[in-house]
Design a protein around this motif. Structure first.
Motif, PDB file in Angstrom:
ATOM      1  N   GLU A  45     -13.182  -4.677  18.608  1.00 48.87           N
ATOM      2  CA  GLU A  45     -14.144  -5.904  17.970  1.00 48.87           C
ATOM      3  C   GLU A  45     -15.191  -6.296  19.071  1.00 48.87           C
ATOM      4  O   GLU A  45     -14.897  -6.554  19.948  1.00 48.87           O
ATOM      5  N   GLY A  46     -16.516  -6.344  18.211  1.00 49.01           N
ATOM      6  CA  GLY A  46     -17.427  -6.668  19.070  1.00 49.01           C
ATOM      7  C   GLY A  46     -18.205  -5.634  19.719  1.00 49.01           C
ATOM      8  O   GLY A  46     -19.497  -5.608  20.396  1.00 49.01           O
ATOM      9  N   PHE A  47     -17.664  -4.407  19.836  1.00 46.67           N
ATOM     10  CA  PHE A  47     -18.140  -3.426  20.524  1.00 46.67           C
ATOM     11  C   PHE A  47     -18.216  -2.092  19.774  1.00 46.67           C
ATOM     12  O   PHE A  47     -18.898  -0.945  20.296  1.00 46.67           O
ATOM     13  N   GLY A  48     -17.605  -2.111  18.733  1.00 43.86           N
ATOM     14  CA  GLY A  48     -17.631  -0.803  17.691  1.00 43.86           C
ATOM     15  C   GLY A  48     -16.531   0.157  17.611  1.00 43.86           C
ATOM     16  O   GLY A  48     -15.409  -0.288  18.107  1.00 43.86           O
ATOM     17  N   ASN A  49     -16.602   1.210  17.238  1.00 43.47           N
ATOM     18  CA  ASN A  49     -15.728   2.344  17.041  1.00 43.47           C
ATOM     19  C   ASN A  49     -15.668   3.179  18.242  1.00 43.47           C
ATOM     20  O   ASN A  49     -16.455   3.402  19.048  1.00 43.47           O
ATOM     21  N   THR A  84      -6.406  24.444  20.574  1.00 41.10           N
ATOM     22  CA  THR A  84      -7.327  25.659  21.280  1.00 41.10           C
ATOM     23  C   THR A  84      -8.467  24.556  22.024  1.00 41.10           C
ATOM     24  O   THR A  84      -9.009  24.776  23.030  1.00 41.10           O
ATOM     25  N   GLU A  85      -8.632  23.510  21.206  1.00 37.56           N
ATOM     26  CA  GLU A  85      -9.652  22.829  21.594  1.00 37.56           C
ATOM     27  C   GLU A  85      -9.033  21.195  21.626  1.00 37.56           C
ATOM     28  O   GLU A  85      -8.337  20.841  20.919  1.00 37.56           O
ATOM     29  N   VAL A  86      -9.072  20.608  22.788  1.00 39.39           N
ATOM     30  CA  VAL A  86      -8.719  19.171  22.769  1.00 39.39           C
ATOM     31  C   VAL A  86      -9.732  18.158  23.585  1.00 39.39           C
ATOM     32  O   VAL A  86     -10.217  18.680  24.558  1.00 39.39           O
ATOM     33  N   ARG A  87     -10.098  17.231  22.966  1.00 39.98           N
ATOM     34  CA  ARG A  87     -11.063  16.146  23.599  1.00 39.98           C
ATOM     35  C   ARG A  87     -10.316  15.004  23.738  1.00 39.98           C
ATOM     36  O   ARG A  87      -9.658  14.392  22.899  1.00 39.98           O
ATOM     37  N   PHE A  88     -10.771  13.925  24.742  1.00 38.11           N
ATOM     38  CA  PHE A  88     -10.299  12.706  24.695  1.00 38.11           C
ATOM     39  C   PHE A  88     -11.071  11.774  23.684  1.00 38.11           C
ATOM     40  O   PHE A  88     -12.047  12.112  23.408  1.00 38.11           O
ATOM     41  N   VAL A  89     -10.340  10.752  23.306  1.00 40.83           N
ATOM     42  CA  VAL A  89     -10.598   9.793  22.364  1.00 40.83           C
ATOM     43  C   VAL A  89     -11.409   8.614  23.500  1.00 40.83           C
ATOM     44  O   VAL A  89     -10.599   8.130  24.521  1.00 40.83           O
ATOM     45  N   ASP A  90     -12.830   8.396  23.238  1.00 48.00           N
ATOM     46  CA  ASP A  90     -13.190   7.604  24.050  1.00 48.00           C
ATOM     47  C   ASP A  90     -13.434   6.231  23.381  1.00 48.00           C
ATOM     48  O   ASP A  90     -13.662   6.000  22.255  1.00 48.00           O
ATOM     49  N   PRO A  91     -13.305   5.100  24.423  1.00 47.61           N
ATOM     50  CA  PRO A  91     -13.601   3.706  23.709  1.00 47.61           C
ATOM     51  C   PRO A  91     -15.064   3.372  23.830  1.00 47.61           C
ATOM     52  O   PRO A  91     -15.868   4.149  24.211  1.00 47.61           O
ATOM     53  N   PRO A  92     -15.456   2.459  22.910  1.00 50.33           N
ATOM     54  CA  PRO A  92     -16.851   2.181  22.930  1.00 50.33           C
ATOM     55  C   PRO A  92     -17.582   1.925  24.296  1.00 50.33           C
ATOM     56  O   PRO A  92     -16.694   1.371  25.098  1.00 50.33           O
ATOM     57  N   LYS A  93     -18.535   2.502  24.654  1.00 48.12           N
ATOM     58  CA  LYS A  93     -19.161   2.238  25.923  1.00 48.12           C
ATOM     59  C   LYS A  93     -19.105   1.052  26.615  1.00 48.12           C
ATOM     60  O   LYS A  93     -18.829   1.139  27.874  1.00 48.12           O
ATOM     61  N   ASP A  94     -19.339  -0.057  26.050  1.00 47.10           N
ATOM     62  CA  ASP A  94     -19.285  -1.387  26.775  1.00 47.10           C
ATOM     63  C   ASP A  94     -18.250  -2.182  26.609  1.00 47.10           C
ATOM     64  O   ASP A  94     -18.130  -3.094  27.069  1.00 47.10           O
ATOM     65  N   ALA A  95     -17.057  -1.564  25.871  1.00 41.84           N
ATOM     66  CA  ALA A  95     -15.977  -2.366  25.926  1.00 41.84           C
ATOM     67  C   ALA A  95     -15.221  -2.309  27.184  1.00 41.84           C
ATOM     68  O   ALA A  95     -15.056  -1.814  27.941  1.00 41.84           O
ATOM     69  N   PRO A  96     -14.782  -3.786  27.439  1.00 42.70           N
ATOM     70  CA  PRO A  96     -14.249  -3.959  28.960  1.00 42.70           C
ATOM     71  C   PRO A  96     -12.668  -3.173  28.744  1.00 42.70           C
ATOM     72  O   PRO A  96     -11.989  -2.903  27.972  1.00 42.70           O
ATOM     73  N   ILE A  97     -12.375  -2.674  30.072  1.00 40.47           N
ATOM     74  CA  ILE A  97     -11.310  -2.002  30.272  1.00 40.47           C
ATOM     75  C   ILE A  97     -10.228  -3.021  29.675  1.00 40.47           C
ATOM     76  O   ILE A  97     -10.229  -4.190  30.170  1.00 40.47           O
ATOM     77  N   GLY A  98      -9.199  -2.391  29.144  1.00 41.19           N
ATOM     78  CA  GLY A  98      -7.880  -3.009  28.738  1.00 41.19           C
ATOM     79  C   GLY A  98      -8.125  -3.884  27.255  1.00 41.19           C
ATOM     80  O   GLY A  98      -7.331  -4.439  26.795  1.00 41.19           O
ATOM     81  N   SER A  99      -9.400  -3.583  26.744  1.00 43.48           N
ATOM     82  CA  SER A  99      -9.701  -4.077  25.355  1.00 43.48           C
ATOM     83  C   SER A  99      -8.451  -3.316  24.493  1.00 43.48           C
ATOM     84  O   SER A  99      -8.097  -2.310  24.393  1.00 43.48           O
TER      85      SER A  99
END
Length: 115
Positions: free
Chosen positions: A100-104, A37-52
């Motif tokens: 790597e280099g950007f976090g979890n 009933t609750e669904v949330r996106f998993v977000d990449p680290p804020k500054d991680a380049p697209i395609g990391s």
């Protein structure tokens, strides 16, 4: 509309399948509670380049090719071990989703399943 201009985490080495009239080769990862009933996106680290590439510290190795993912039912075997912790950090069998280099990676839904 929730996906417009949004950065998401995609499992990208899946065998192509038709999905609502177009070819899909990936799956957007989300966290959900037990009743879904609750669904949330998993977000990449804020500054991680697209395609990391997302890795799991202590579990190094190359990703399986799409043909093996389906043939050996790897996704079905892995899904029960994809969960978020009490802080909403997604992990595979206790190893956090990391760029790597950007976090979890993160999600706003703690103690949930990821798929």
């Amino acid at each position: 509309k929730d996906l417009e201009e949004r950065r998401v985490l995609v499992l990208a080495n899946l065998k192509p399948r038709a999905l609502v009239g177009f070819k899909s080769e990936g799956m957007v990862l989300c966290a959900s509670n037990q009743s879904h009933t609750e669904v949330r996106f998993v977000d990449p680290p804020k500054d991680a380049p697209i395609g990391s590439r997302v890795t799991f510290p202590g579990r190094e190795g190359e990703p399986a090719p799409p043909s093996q993912i389906q043939k050996k039912k790897i996704l079905e075997k892995v899904l029960p071990f994809l969960k978020t912790d009490s802080e909403g950090i997604p992990s595979f069998d206790g190893c956090p989703f990391t760029v790597e280099g950007f976090g979890n990676c993160t999600t706003s839904l703690p103690n949930a399943s990821v798929s």
